[in-house]
Design an enzyme around this catalytic site. Sequence first.
Site, mmCIF file in Angstrom:
data_model
loop_
_atom_site.group_PDB
_atom_site.id
_atom_site.type_symbol
_atom_site.label_atom_id
_atom_site.label_comp_id
_atom_site.label_asym_id
_atom_site.label_seq_id
_atom_site.Cartn_x
_atom_site.Cartn_y
_atom_site.Cartn_z
ATOM 1 C CB CYS A 221 14.494 46.020 -11.353
ATOM 2 S SG CYS A 221 15.117 46.792 -12.777
ATOM 3 C CB CYS B 127 18.154 46.633 -10.346
ATOM 4 S SG CYS B 127 18.201 45.189 -11.716
ATOM 5 C CE1 TYR C 198 -2.006 2.269 9.689
ATOM 6 C CE2 TYR C 198 -2.332 4.152 8.089
ATOM 7 C CZ TYR C 198 -1.966 3.683 9.329
ATOM 8 O OH TYR C 198 -1.368 4.538 10.363
ATOM 9 C CE LYS D 270 5.908 5.081 6.745
ATOM 10 N NZ LYS D 270 5.685 6.647 7.086
ATOM 11 C CG ASP E 298 4.438 12.389 5.328
ATOM 12 O OD1 ASP E 298 4.279 12.050 6.540
ATOM 13 O OD2 ASP E 298 5.151 13.165 4.721
ATOM 14 C CE LYS F 277 0.564 -3.007 7.826
ATOM 15 N NZ LYS F 277 -0.786 -2.373 8.180
ATOM 16 C CB CYS G 99 16.416 45.800 -16.249
ATOM 17 S SG CYS G 99 17.430 44.897 -15.286
ATOM 18 C CD GLU H 165 -0.896 0.055 3.630
ATOM 19 O OE1 GLU H 165 -1.558 0.767 4.242
ATOM 20 O OE2 GLU H 165 -0.998 -1.334 4.435
ATOM 21 C CB CYS I 41 19.915 47.823 -14.863
ATOM 22 S SG CYS I 41 18.447 47.983 -13.927
ATOM 23 C CE LYS J 52 10.558 7.017 5.313
ATOM 24 N NZ LYS J 52 10.250 7.638 6.765
HETATM 25 O O1 JCF Z 1 0.406 4.672 5.915
HETATM 26 C C1 JCF Z 1 1.238 4.658 6.729
HETATM 27 N N1 JCF Z 1 1.683 5.772 7.267
HETATM 28 C C2 JCF Z 1 1.250 3.566 7.482
HETATM 29 C C3 JCF Z 1 1.574 3.251 8.575
HETATM 30 C C4 JCF Z 1 0.429 2.465 6.659
HETATM 31 C C5 JCF Z 1 0.495 1.024 7.645
HETATM 32 O O2 JCF Z 1 -0.001 -0.184 7.151
HETATM 33 C C6 JCF Z 1 1.088 1.044 8.920
HETATM 34 C C7 JCF Z 1 1.567 1.995 9.562
HETATM 35 C C8 JCF Z 1 2.261 1.927 10.776
HETATM 36 C C9 JCF Z 1 2.131 0.828 11.478
HETATM 37 N N2 JCF Z 1 1.076 -0.173 9.588
HETATM 38 C C10 JCF Z 1 1.705 -0.266 10.798
HETATM 39 C C11 JCF Z 1 1.422 -1.478 11.509
#
Ligand code: JCF
Length: 669
Positions: free
Chosen positions: A428, A410, A228, A116, A118, A292, A433, A114, A413, A316
Amino acid sequence: MAESIHEKLKSLRDQLHYHSYRYYVLDDPEISDAEYDRLFRELQALEAQHPELITPDSPTQRVGAKPAESFESYQHTLPMLSLDNALNEEEFLAFDARTKRSLETTSDIEYVCEPKLDGLAVELVYINGILMTGATRGDGFVGENVTQNIKTVKSIPLKLLSDKNVIPERLEVRGEVILGIKEFENLNRVREENGEPAFANPRNAAAGSLRQLDPKITASRPLDMFCYGLGQVTGLTFTTHWQFLQTCKALGLKVNPNIRKCTGIDQVLKYYRDITEVRDSLPYEIDGVVIKVNDFALQERLGVRSRSPRWAIAYKFPARQETTQILDIIAQVGRTGALTPVAVMKPVNIGGVEVSRATLHNQDEIDRKDVRVGDWVVVQRAGDVIPEVVQVIRSKRTGKEKKYKLPEKCPVCGSETVRPEGEAARRCVNFSCPAQLKERIFHFASKRAMDIDGLGSKLVDQLVEKGLVKNAADLYFLNKEQLACLERMAEKSADNLLEAIDASRHRSLDRLLFALGIRFVGEHVARVIVKAFGSLERIENATEEELTAVYEVGPQVAKSVVEFFSKQENREIIDRLRAGGVEIKEEVIEEAINLLDGKTIVFTGVLQTCTRREAQDLVEKLGGRASSSVSKKTDFVVIGENPGSKAEKARNLGVRVLTEDEFRQMVGL
Ligand code: JCF
């Protein structure tokens, strides 16, 4: 017998739950906003008469709670773990190898992958299908009880969908609360207009919004959530993670549509590459992919470390932020004379690209972030945008750092620079110029404007410095002798350049309009204006009112266009372009205003280039009607991704079905 109050309340709540799910989770509403509002008000009125019958899961209870003094702490039943990271392919392969070794197998492992997200990790607790608690992750053991705020998130069901489903007695479901990129930008724009500090990134904005003591503020932020993971569950069992996610979906919880089952490392690596590709087109920020082990029995055998499971890893993306030191700050003069402060830094590799300069945007940004020469800073390179300085690392200050102010003269010029009231940029004032001139010529010749092949910045610099070109029109009066005296200009390249210049005499009018470099007139707006007015003469003589009457032309654009053509020097350049043999074409005016006059259009599925609301607004501006249900009276059904049953219904009724692209073409976008 009349329907009892109880039944009426239940029916209204069920309908509202269902339609809110269609809208916020599936992004596929069945009824119009007005119909939804009508149902909502009906429920509100009935509850006002019978306040004792209000339930915590009533759709009216998303907002309404009073501000809290502080948050209570919430102890998670099972600790909320975080994820171990893999920072490159090698580390991911090591994870796979370790997993196989622990499971004493050589066969490929089945994983679920999936994106990740933020955002901010939270846990929802449903008791007999009703949302009772929402809490932040906190330190993993104890978080904050933010139930009232969680309830304002429209894609989080207050009540699980019960048709066909077994409702567990207790369901603890975990996920990430996020704020989309567009929503984040809108929020920051409003904050800046109100003189409030902007959020550094969508994650901070999401966290800040969810941790508001006043739920009304949270409600005003369009937060979203993807589920998730699970905590304690009673009354339901799962054998795989995939099955758990499918059950979440069936219960009305939002699960990321980009999840995939992958067997073995090659499929996972392919997934990683695929997500890397779509990353910048996703409406929210992600920083990697999560992998996972699918089988819960295998997860059990692998077990957990103190803070993270052994059955999952976050692979990452390469960092888009690095730290380095600012050696100097310089001011660059742009096409419109705007001075952009640029940090010159110790070179640093960010995600595979060597970066030694980063924009500081303008004086206000320098002051807000308090950036000084000599500072250590965090530099970010996101997508295809210019690297920028995100923040100063104050702990590294020595006291020797120097503040910076954009110069009053500037740097190119020597003319005066001014900062008009209400504008972010210092400029400017000298239209001639050389820095501005070079940028204007370079822009004029660029690929998407007049497309003069081979006229790069080095050549433009020379032409301007030798005084051969004082405005764009001068390009069309250059001859071979003049070019011959330039550095590194062989006879052949002079011929080629003259040929390229000649070819550019016949570009379309919208390219020419874009090439003129009028402030706020980008490629798209140039096209819109040309389509609406048809000839340069009509554009030159258009008033602000006539311009703003065009869809997608705002007051800022209109003012700038009128100002540009009111200047004598600009009119002279156009005359000289004509004299230099530039063909100033005309275009057939499209009746854009009522293009969809009387037509009824239905959108279904997830649109890729705009939100559904924006598409509906557009239809209305063009004289059409946006509807949510398909009937014989529907003229077009426009399908986005995962269109669902409406496309099918349209085909059965013989209603014309358009892809999003076809629709955009139809309305001239
Ligand atoms: O998308 C995420 N930031 C994310 C964090 C997704 C996951 O499936 C996660 C997680 C943090 C811990 N799963 C776990 C077990």
